[in-house]
Each structure stands twice: as C-alpha cells, then as structure tokens.
Design an enzyme around this catalytic site. Structure first.
Site, PDB file in Angstrom:
ATOM      1  N   SER A  26       0.871  -1.175   0.000  1.00 50.93           N
ATOM      2  CA  SER A  26       0.000   0.000   0.000  1.00 50.93           C
ATOM      3  C   SER A  26       0.906   1.221   0.000  1.00 50.93           C
ATOM      4  O   SER A  26       2.081   1.141   0.348  1.00 50.93           O
ATOM      5  CB  SER A  26      -0.941  -0.004   1.208  1.00 50.93           C
ATOM      6  N   GLU A  28       1.284   5.652   0.646  1.00 53.26           N
ATOM      7  CA  GLU A  28       0.746   6.881   1.221  1.00 53.26           C
ATOM      8  C   GLU A  28       1.175   8.080   0.385  1.00 53.26           C
ATOM      9  O   GLU A  28       2.325   8.206  -0.013  1.00 53.26           O
ATOM     10  CB  GLU A  28       1.236   7.065   2.656  1.00 53.26           C
ATOM     11  N   ASP A 120      -1.359  15.788  15.012  1.00 52.84           N
ATOM     12  CA  ASP A 120      -0.391  16.643  15.691  1.00 52.84           C
ATOM     13  C   ASP A 120      -0.971  18.038  15.882  1.00 52.84           C
ATOM     14  O   ASP A 120      -1.842  18.475  15.119  1.00 52.84           O
ATOM     15  CB  ASP A 120       0.899  16.743  14.869  1.00 52.84           C
ATOM     16  N   PHE A 229      11.435  14.377  10.330  1.00 51.44           N
ATOM     17  CA  PHE A 229      10.268  13.506  10.450  1.00 51.44           C
ATOM     18  C   PHE A 229      10.362  12.635  11.702  1.00 51.44           C
ATOM     19  O   PHE A 229       9.383  12.435  12.421  1.00 51.44           O
ATOM     20  CB  PHE A 229      10.142  12.605   9.227  1.00 51.44           C
ATOM     21  N   HIS A 279       3.761  -1.010   3.757  1.00 55.27           N
ATOM     22  CA  HIS A 279       3.134   0.284   3.493  1.00 55.27           C
ATOM     23  C   HIS A 279       4.246   1.295   3.249  1.00 55.27           C
ATOM     24  O   HIS A 279       5.107   1.500   4.107  1.00 55.27           O
ATOM     25  CB  HIS A 279       2.281   0.709   4.689  1.00 55.27           C
TER      26      HIS A 279
END
Length: 300
Positions: A26, A28, A120, A229, A279
C-alpha cells in the site's frame, strides 16, 4: 572454497532470493498544494497503480484548506482510478459533528477505508489539546467512525514508542485501546531496525494475536529531512546513515541508489521474518517504492 568464504555465502544469501510475489503493498500520498505538485502526484499514482496495492492513503491536516485538498484528492482517486483510497482523518481542530460529517461525505463518495489518527498540534512544538467538542483520542475517533458507518479502519503504531508516551508499555496500551475500539489494522511509523519491529510485533501479538501489524517504510534520500520527520514520531535514525550519504549532495542518482539499497535491505529482512504487507511513505514520488516492490516480487 575456504571456511571463511563458505560462512560469508551462508550468512549473506541474497535477501530477495526467496521472494515469490506473495506480498501486498500500500502507498501513502499527501494532497498537492500546486498544479505542478498535482502533476507529480498523479504521475506517481499512474506508475504505482499497476502494482495493484491493497489501498492508497491520503494524508490530512488541521485546517479547512488541507481537509479540502485531501477530500479532493481522494474523490479524484475514486472517480478516475480503480484503486482503493484510504482517507486520513484526525481529531485536531474540529468538533465531533464536523468530523462525523466529513466521514459521511467520504462514505457517500464511495470511500470505505479511513486511517484514523489523533493528529499533531497545528503549531509545531505546542502541546496537543483536544477540541472542546471533539474526539479527544484516536481510540475515541475510531469508536465514533464505527458509529457513522462500517468503515475499514487503520490506526498508527510506534515500534520505537510515541514521543509523548510515558513508556513503551503505556504506548502499547494506547494502541490496544484503538484496536478494541474497532480498528482493523495498525500501520507503523517508519523505522530502520527490523529487530525493533519484530520485538514490537511480538509484544502486540501476545495481547492481540489476530491484529494485522503493517510496517511503514520510508525510503530516505535526505537524512536531514528524515531526522525532522523522526523527531515527530519517535523513530531513531542510525548513526551510520549519515556516513552512507556523505558526499552525495550533488549526486541525486547515487542518493536514489543508496536509498533503495537501505530500504530494500530492511524490507528483505522483514520478508524473511514473515511480513507480507508493506506500506510505503512515498512523499508523492514513485521510483523508490516501485523499485523495492519489484525486488519483493510485486510486478504490474
């Protein structure tokens, strides 16, 4: 062949020699802010679509414009592709009624998969504060979404512990609350140690053995960006990674090769440990994720 050579070959068999294409993937993406970014995103979607991903997720942030871009991107995926979109939803900056309305609009648009996150704070560095009329936690959000419609729901997991958690055990308890509220699977934040993932998987399996845990993979081409990140999600950047990329600032093709090698090795280790769904955090770029999927035997 001497013993040293035999040991080297025995201990370093090709990581992908046994992959058989029995892997689900998958991807993102994030909603584009400009027309040029939209072109890049859609080229990436067109490149990755033939790999037949289980789903493609689109991120979501606080603020009306971000929500609108997310909704527009997800709606276009529904209209123009055969992909299964997963829309991100967070608790930040909205009431329960507002979030429920967004969820209903997704359902009406044909979206059946939600990635439910606490989210966040809108201002980096400020403490999270729930909306006075909103969902306070991701577990609350999951429970609320299940009341809206029978969504397939993914939630976030943190193999190296969420930076706001008191300890690993309390972080695991928070994940279990999300699962018990109705989540169907957990997708991890990115990491660079297969050992950390396996230990976390074992701890979760001891409590909820039937829950799918999907590793999130971030192919890194810029260590400074990755560190930024990582600070937001509690991931550790190995010290050796700086050295591997040293001297490659003006050599983008070499950085791509190094990035694919590092992420590919991690995926090979995870595959050897039984992982069959990966993912990928694409950052709207297809090349690295496509190359690693190819190594895993995922072909269009």
């Amino acid at each position: 062949m001497n013993r040293l050579s035999q040991d080297a070959l025995g201990n370093h068999a090709p990581l992908f020699a046994k992959t058989r294409g029995d892997v689900a993937v998958s991807f993102e993406f994030f909603p584009p802010k400009t027309d040029a970014m939209a072109e890049t995103l859609w080229r990436s979607i067109e490149t990755l679509a033939p790999l037949k991903p289980r789903f493609v997720s689109v991120t979501y942030g606080a603020g009306g414009s971000t929500r609108e871009r997310t909704h527009a991107t997800v709606s276009r995926i529904v209209r123009e592709t055969e992909l299964t979109p997963a829309a991100h939803l967070t608790c930040v900056g909205a009431s329960r009624d507002e979030i429920d309305e967004v969820a209903r609009s997704y359902w009406q648009a044909g979206v059946r998969h939600i990635v439910a996150l606490r989210g966040d704070p809108p201002e980096p560095g400020t403490p999270y504060a729930p909306h006075p009329d909103g969902y306070a936690t991701a577990a609350d959000l999951v429970a609320g979404l299940k009341k809206v419609a029978d969504f397939d729901i993914s939630v976030a997991a943190y193999p190296e512990t969420h930076p706001e958690a008191d300890c690993p055990d309390s972080d695991l308890e928070n994940l279990i609350r999300k699962i018990d509220a109705g989540a169907d699977r957990a997708i991890t934040q990115f990491f660079f140690s297969a050992d950390n993932f396996f230990r976390f998987r074992d701890k979760l399996a001891a409590r909820r053995p039937d829950v799918e845990l999907v590793p999130g993979i971030l192919p890194v081409t810029n260590v400074a960006t990755a560190r930024r990140f990582a600070g937001q999600c509690g991931a550790a950047i190995p010290d050796w990674m700086d050295g591997v990329f040293e001297g490659l600032d003006e050599l983008p093709a070499a950085r791509q090769l190094v990035a694919a090698t590092i992420a590919g090795e991690l995926c090979g280790q995870l595959y050897a440990g039984g992982v069959r769904h990966f993912h990928f955090y694409t950052l709207n770029r297809a090349e690295l994720a496509f190359a690693i999927c190819h190594l895993l035997g995922v072909r269009g």
